[in-house]
Design an enzyme around this catalytic site. Structure first.
Site, PDB file in Angstrom:
ATOM      1  CE1 TYR A 145      47.558 -62.178 -19.147  1.00  0.00           C
ATOM      2  CE2 TYR A 145      45.343 -61.278 -19.039  1.00  0.00           C
ATOM      3  CZ  TYR A 145      46.571 -61.517 -18.450  1.00  0.00           C
ATOM      4  OH  TYR A 145      46.798 -61.102 -17.160  1.00  0.00           O
ATOM      5  CB  ILE A 178      48.126 -54.794 -11.168  1.00  0.00           C
ATOM      6  CG1 ILE A 178      46.852 -55.497 -10.682  1.00  0.00           C
ATOM      7  CG2 ILE A 178      49.116 -54.608 -10.019  1.00  0.00           C
ATOM      8  CD1 ILE A 178      46.082 -54.777  -9.608  1.00  0.00           C
TER       9      ILE A 178
END
Length: 248
Positions: A145, A178
């Site tokens: 990632y 988030i």
């Protein structure tokens, strides 16, 4: 007047999270929105929805051609499709590494590849790549990632340089933590979630709509002189580290 009136926007990863928030926010501001996702469209989707795996180049080319044929233009592209996987270099399976890079990085390149010729022809456009704070700095056990999102930064800058002559603006957003389906595993671990949240200087996690609001600015004419930038939407996470407990 609505900020995206008469504009056509394409959003990948549109079925949930930041992508869906962008779809809704753009539609509220007058855009005709086309959502692309490998999953099913949520109820009351505010726009046209098409199924897409961003690793499928032939399908991307077909869909972008159909969108241009139907609407005559594409004014904004939001590359929000993405996945996460865990592991260091010695721990991650090679297939998992490749899948993360294929979806998060190569997928963003491929969708851009088949939108850019139309934007060049119309001499305008805005591409917004969803990166991450972990493209700006690394973290442990997250190598695929981190690398994919770091690649998004350079993809963004490279496209901004190559296509700026045609009044095409390319920018990236780097969200912090988030509250999306992709980050549910963080919320499942209460102690880690509390620590991670505390490292955001606003002492909270963010909402998808808060990222979508910045994407809206970048898609609009208000950002007419903004290009090649990676903008952190991270509650102050990338400002630095806090060593003392937050003030009450």
């Amino acid at each position: 007047m609505a900020r995206l009136q008469n504009k056509v926007a394409v959003v990948t990863g549109a079925a949930s999270g930041i992508g869906l928030a962008c779809v809704r926010r753009f539609a509220e501001e007058g855009a005709q929105v086309v959502g692309l996702d490998i999953g099913a469209a949520p109820a009351e989707f505010p726009g046209l929805f098409m199924t897409l795996d961003v690793r499928d180049e032939a399908r991307i080319q077909q869909l972008m051609s159909e969108i241009i044929s139907r609407f005559g233009r594409i004014d904004a592209l939001v590359n929000a499709a993405g996945i996460a996987d865990q592991g260091s270099v010695t721990a991650i399976e090679t297939a998992s590494w490749q899948r993360v890079l294929d979806i998060n990085l190569t997928g963003s390149m491929l969708t851009s590849k088949y939108v850019l010729p139309q934007m060049e022809a119309q001499r305008s456009g805005s591409i917004i790549n969803i990166g991450s704070i972990f493209g700006l700095q690394g973290c442990d056990g997250n190598v695929a990632y981190n690398v994919a999102k770091g690649g998004i930064n350079q993809l963004t800058r490279s496209m901004a340089i190559d296509y700026g002559y045609a009044n095409i603006r390319v920018n990236g957003l780097c969200p912090g933590l988030i509250e999306t389906p992709m980050t549910h595993m963080v919320r499942e671990h209460e102690a880690f979630h509390a620590y991670f949240t505390s490292q955001h200087m606003l002492c909270r996690s963010g909402q998808p709509e808060e990222v979508a609001n910045v994407a809206l600015f970048l898609a609009s004419d208000e950002a007419s002189f903004v290009s090649g930038q990676m903008i952190a939407v991270d509650g102050g996470f990338s400002a630095g580290r806090r060593f003392a407990p937050p003030a009450q």
